[in-house]
Design an enzyme around this catalytic site. Structure first.
Site, PDB file in Angstrom:
ATOM      1  N   LYS A 277    -107.241  37.682   6.518  1.00 35.83           N
ATOM      2  CA  LYS A 277    -105.698  37.639   7.066  1.00 35.83           C
ATOM      3  C   LYS A 277    -105.827  37.252   8.339  1.00 35.83           C
ATOM      4  CE  LYS A 277    -101.341  39.616   5.401  1.00 35.83           C
ATOM      5  NZ  LYS A 277    -100.506  41.246   4.713  1.00 35.83           N
TER       6      LYS A 277
ATOM      7  N   GLU B 287    -108.094  41.645   9.248  1.00 33.38           N
ATOM      8  CA  GLU B 287    -106.934  41.262   9.984  1.00 33.38           C
ATOM      9  C   GLU B 287    -106.600  40.637  11.460  1.00 33.38           C
ATOM     10  OE1 GLU B 287    -101.959  40.957   8.721  1.00 33.38           O
ATOM     11  OE2 GLU B 287    -103.389  43.198   8.593  1.00 33.38           O
TER      12      GLU B 287
END
Length: 297
Positions: free
Chosen positions: A214, A177
């Site tokens: 993400k 992420e």
């Protein structure tokens, strides 16, 4: 090795991932939004008891288990606790059919050159071993990008993939992420640099292994489609990044193959003061709208 049934559930992506992983620093804010003021707890233990009660209420709500949520990201303390006598990860998979993930990063270092790297993670191998034994499928680890600085973004992605390979070595699937701050003026430029760096690093993932990504909702719809389609990527999920739920949903619906991994946008409007029926109705409406946006593409 990851559970094949769980791999298939994430790959199919017929739903979204609930981010229930607020940690120590963000828990007071999450509780305040839930209608629990700091005056209602007197120490950290009581605070974490209250956030676990909130998360348990969400997970046990009838709307949560209707098949529209495919995964949930947990905070370490949530993994270590139980729901109705079952470890949280076991409850999620066996009772609700939701794939459990664990947030493993320990927060962000101070900003340098327009980015925030991850802090060191003491005892990482032991944590990953414990997660695997607890039935956790994968992990989530967050960095932040706040400027289109090529060298700094390269460093962020390198750190993320180094950690991701360690996660893979423990039989878990990492959610990488590198969040791009949605308010920066050069967001589109930062996304272009980030996409190229991720594509280059994906080629270093060992054969037969996959990671998840993400990412902030992109400025240009389907900008991350080359990542969605990459054979080394199990799934690309989107964070709401501070957008209100309706706006985040509208943006997500324009991105084919991306599903949501929302936190604040999922729990928006929930309150400790609501009756169970009111709570489930509010949560169910949020789940329905986020699910619709996730499968729209």
């Amino acid at each position: 090795m990851p559970n094949p049934q769980q791999v298939e559930k994430i790959r199919k992506g017929d739903g979204f991932i609930a981010a229930l992983d607020q940690s120590g620093g963000s828990t007071p804010k999450a509780l305040k939004l839930y209608g629990v003021s700091e005056s209602e707890y007197s120490n950290e233990t009581e605070m974490f008891d209250m956030i676990h009660a909130m998360r348990s209420r969400i997970i046990k709500a009838p709307s949560f288990g209707k098949g529209k949520i495919v995964g949930a990201i947990l905070f370490e303390q949530t993994m270590d606790r139980s729901i109705d006598g079952l470890p949280t990860a076991t409850y999620l998979w066996e009772k609700v059919g939701v794939v459990p993930f664990l947030k493993i990063d320990k927060g962000l270092a101070a900003e340098e050159n327009g980015v925030q790297m991850m802090k060191p993670i003491p005892g990482l191998d032991a944590l990953l071993d414990r997660a695997a034994k607890a039935g956790i499928f994968g992990t989530k680890e967050r960095s932040v990008i706040s400027a289109a600085n090529p060298a700094a973004i390269k460093a962020v992605v390198a750190q993320q993939f180094e950690l991701g390979k360690t996660v893979l070595s423990h039989g878990l699937v990492p959610i990488i992420e590198p969040e791009v701050t949605i308010t920066i003026a050069d967001k589109a430029e930062a996304e272009a640099i980030l996409r190229d760096e991720i594509l280059a690093r994906l080629d270093t993932i060992p054969a037969g292994e996959q990671v998840m990504l993400k990412l902030s909702l992109p400025t240009v719809p389907n900008f991350y489609k080359p990542l969605v389609d990459h054979p080394k990527v199990l799934k690309v999920v989107a964070l709401s990044g501070g957008y209100p739920r309706d706006e985040a949903n509208a943006m997500l619906a324009k991105n084919t193959g991306m599903i949501a991994s929302f936190s604040r946008a999922l729990t928006e409007g929930l309150s400790a003061k609501q009756s169970d029926a009111e709570f489930d109705a509010m949560l169910g409406a949020a789940i329905d709208s986020i699910h619709a946006a996730s499968v729209a593409g």
